[in-house]
Design a protein around this motif. Structure first.
Motif, PDB file in Angstrom:
ATOM      1  N   LEU A  55       0.729  -1.180  -0.173  1.00 37.71           N
ATOM      2  CA  LEU A  55       0.016   0.023  -0.120  1.00 37.71           C
ATOM      3  C   LEU A  55       0.960   1.394  -0.177  1.00 37.71           C
ATOM      4  CD1 LEU A  55      -2.763   1.155   0.189  1.00 37.71           C
ATOM      5  CD2 LEU A  55      -2.592   1.213   2.606  1.00 37.71           C
ATOM      6  N   LEU A  58       1.819   2.209  -3.530  1.00 34.09           N
ATOM      7  CA  LEU A  58       0.527   2.825  -4.219  1.00 34.09           C
ATOM      8  C   LEU A  58       0.534   4.002  -3.695  1.00 34.09           C
ATOM      9  CD1 LEU A  58      -1.812  -0.097  -4.308  1.00 34.09           C
ATOM     10  CD2 LEU A  58      -0.642   0.746  -6.246  1.00 34.09           C
ATOM     11  N   ASN A  59       0.626   4.345  -2.454  1.00 32.62           N
ATOM     12  CA  ASN A  59       0.552   5.504  -2.037  1.00 32.62           C
ATOM     13  C   ASN A  59       1.756   6.582  -2.634  1.00 32.62           C
ATOM     14  OD1 ASN A  59      -0.601   7.640   0.089  1.00 32.62           O
ATOM     15  ND2 ASN A  59       1.150   7.562   0.767  1.00 32.62           N
ATOM     16  N   ARG A 144     -12.338  -2.769  -0.952  1.00 33.79           N
ATOM     17  CA  ARG A 144     -10.859  -2.797  -1.413  1.00 33.79           C
ATOM     18  C   ARG A 144     -10.497  -4.112  -2.078  1.00 33.79           C
ATOM     19  NH1 ARG A 144      -5.745  -3.670   1.718  1.00 33.79           N
ATOM     20  NH2 ARG A 144      -4.128  -2.865   0.627  1.00 33.79           N
ATOM     21  N   TRP A 332      -8.261   9.788  -3.036  1.00 29.79           N
ATOM     22  CA  TRP A 332      -7.351   8.999  -2.618  1.00 29.79           C
ATOM     23  C   TRP A 332      -7.912   7.447  -2.586  1.00 29.79           C
ATOM     24  CZ3 TRP A 332      -6.785   5.162   1.197  1.00 29.79           C
ATOM     25  CH2 TRP A 332      -5.502   4.711   1.476  1.00 29.79           C
ATOM     26  N   MET A 336      -7.019   4.245  -4.579  1.00 25.60           N
ATOM     27  CA  MET A 336      -6.829   2.999  -4.002  1.00 25.60           C
ATOM     28  C   MET A 336      -7.489   1.698  -4.412  1.00 25.60           C
ATOM     29  SD  MET A 336      -3.709   3.887  -2.534  1.00 25.60           S
ATOM     30  CE  MET A 336      -3.169   4.990  -3.678  1.00 25.60           C
ATOM     31  N   THR A 337      -8.643   1.852  -5.028  1.00 30.06           N
ATOM     32  CA  THR A 337      -9.633   0.823  -5.080  1.00 30.06           C
ATOM     33  C   THR A 337     -10.033   0.842  -6.730  1.00 30.06           C
ATOM     34  OG1 THR A 337     -11.333   2.228  -4.770  1.00 30.06           O
ATOM     35  CG2 THR A 337     -10.670   1.042  -2.850  1.00 30.06           C
ATOM     36  N   SER A 341      -5.250  -0.662  -9.257  1.00 29.28           N
ATOM     37  CA  SER A 341      -4.724  -1.252  -7.823  1.00 29.28           C
ATOM     38  C   SER A 341      -5.204  -2.441  -7.542  1.00 29.28           C
ATOM     39  CB  SER A 341      -5.259  -0.024  -6.855  1.00 29.28           C
ATOM     40  OG  SER A 341      -4.623   1.123  -7.087  1.00 29.28           O
TER      41      SER A 341
END
Length: 423
Positions: A55, A58-59, A144, A332, A336-337, A341
């Protein structure tokens, strides 16, 4: 010489007069929300180290593409996540975005600790996931991933104990025969010095969802309907399954974590183990006919996913009601979803995507969930959902923990179940 000019007195007036625009009519061009809300986000997630690193990567990519949003990403241990989230929400110190188990969402939403999410964000989500996120006609989380339980079989033991033609899913008679064969094998091995014990099943004795997964496999019945059936829930095949667990408990490996079930299977003396799909995928890859660790052949059994509902063991991002950066939080979460991702998580961690279209476009996924467009999992919503789900599963988990630990008999189980469900 000077020439003086002046308009005619009878010159025509302009045909129109410029209108005076009142302040209320002035239209100000708004900057997009993403650009307007240059802000700082705090994100708190309950993940193991490996998942947290994924994660974080990805961030990092997100913050590079969105320099106007500063993100502080924090990890908390999964085993104390529920209490930590609840305490910080009560103290109005919760992070802007948190990662919840799906079963927690409705309880926090009903307590006023969350903001609703845009329903359009869940347009392609399976009902097995989005159904548990609904409360009071709103949606309160964005899924997610999911990682439902499966059974993993030691094929060499299966054929040794039940015959070369044996295959899963097992019938009730075959489960009983396997339990008897494990006891006989254990007795033979006890005569040998330092011999390992033989188990017909390895299962997490602390997680109620592990028991429900095994019951789904044994009885081929959805397990979320149990709480609407009262004492009748434990008649028929489910009652026989619990009776087999009690009668043959000496040859069941009751662990205190699904990793103990994996370790029991790895030892080569366990017939079947309940574990998350992501762990099973990795395990079987090392124990097939070509696997480097292949001292025996292993196979994944998820036939019970053909039921209308099985517990998806999913997680979702939620937004705290105390946030001052809701627009940035939505940006955000969407990143992330999103599809990219989702696929990265599948490739790196074997966690299953939650977007329907990905299963239509990828053969690996479409073969995994062939019933996704019909009445099979994950296309149906759970029957047990809402703010009381956490407490309901907690009480059920207490029963299971005491039963698996030998503190509660099946008779005691049935009596306590009757009191709780029938009053």
């Amino acid at each position: 010489m000077v020439v003086l000019l002046s308009p005619w007195a009878d010159a025509p007036s302009p045909s129109s007069v410029p209108a005076v625009v009142q302040p209320s009519e002035v239209k100000v061009v708004q900057e997009p929300e993403e650009a307007k809300e240059a802000s700082k986000l705090t994100i708190e997630v309950a993940l193991e180290e490996q998942e947290f690193r994924a994660l974080t990567n990805l961030n990092d990519d997100f913050t590079f593409r969105h320099p106007d949003i500063e993100v502080e990403l924090r990890r908390i241990p999964p085993e104390r996540a529920y209490e930590a989230y609840w305490r910080s929400s009560e103290l109005e110190e919760a992070a802007d975005v948190m990662l919840f188990l799906n079963e927690w969402v409705a309880e926090f939403a009903s307590s006023g600790y969350l903001l609703p999410v845009d329903a359009k964000a869940l347009g392609e989500q399976f009902e097995a996931l989005s159904g548990s996120l609904r409360w009071n006609e709103y949606l309160w989380g964005v899924p997610r991933d999911m990682d439902p339980y499966v059974l993993v079989w030691n094929l060499d033991l299966l054929h040794a104990w039940l015959g070369a033609e044996a295959d899963f899913p097992l019938s009730e008679e075959q489960w009983a025969a396997a339990a008897e064969a494990s006891a006989a094998a254990g007795q033979r091995e006890e005569e040998q010095e330092n011999a390992a014990y033989a188990y017909w099943l390895a299962i997490d004795g602390e997680d109620p969802l592990a028991l429900l997964a095994w019951l789904e496999s044994y009885a081929q019945l959805r397990s979320d309907e149990l709480w609407g059936q009262g004492a009748g829930a434990w008649t028929g095949t489910r009652g026989e399954a619990m009776g087999l667990l009690e009668e043959r408990r000496e040859n069941v490996r009751f662990g205190r974590d699904f990793r103990e079930s994996i370790a029991a299977l790895r030892d080569g003396n366990t017939l079947a183990a309940v574990m998350p799909y992501s762990e099973a995928k990795e395990f079987v890859a090392r124990h097939d006919s070509n696997g480097a660790d292949g001292k025996f052949r292993a196979a994944i059994d998820h036939h019970f996913w053909n039921l209308p509902y099985v517990w998806p063991r999913g997680s979702s991002f939620v937004i705290s009601s105390r946030t001052e950066a809701q627009a940035a939080a939505n940006v955000w979460i969407a990143d992330m979803t999103g599809e990219q991702s989702q696929m990265l998580r599948m490739e790196e961690l074997d966690k299953l995507p939650v977007i329907r279209s990905l299963y239509d476009a990828d053969r690996r996924l479409s073969d995994l969930l062939p019933g996704r467009k019909g009445q099979a999992f994950p296309n149906k919503a759970p029957l047990l959902y809402g703010p009381e789900t956490v407490e309901t599963l907690e009480r059920f988990g207490d029963l299971w923990s005491r039963f698996s630990g030998g503190e509660l008999s099946l008779e005691g189980w049935l009596e306590e179940w009757r009191r709780e469900t029938e009053g």
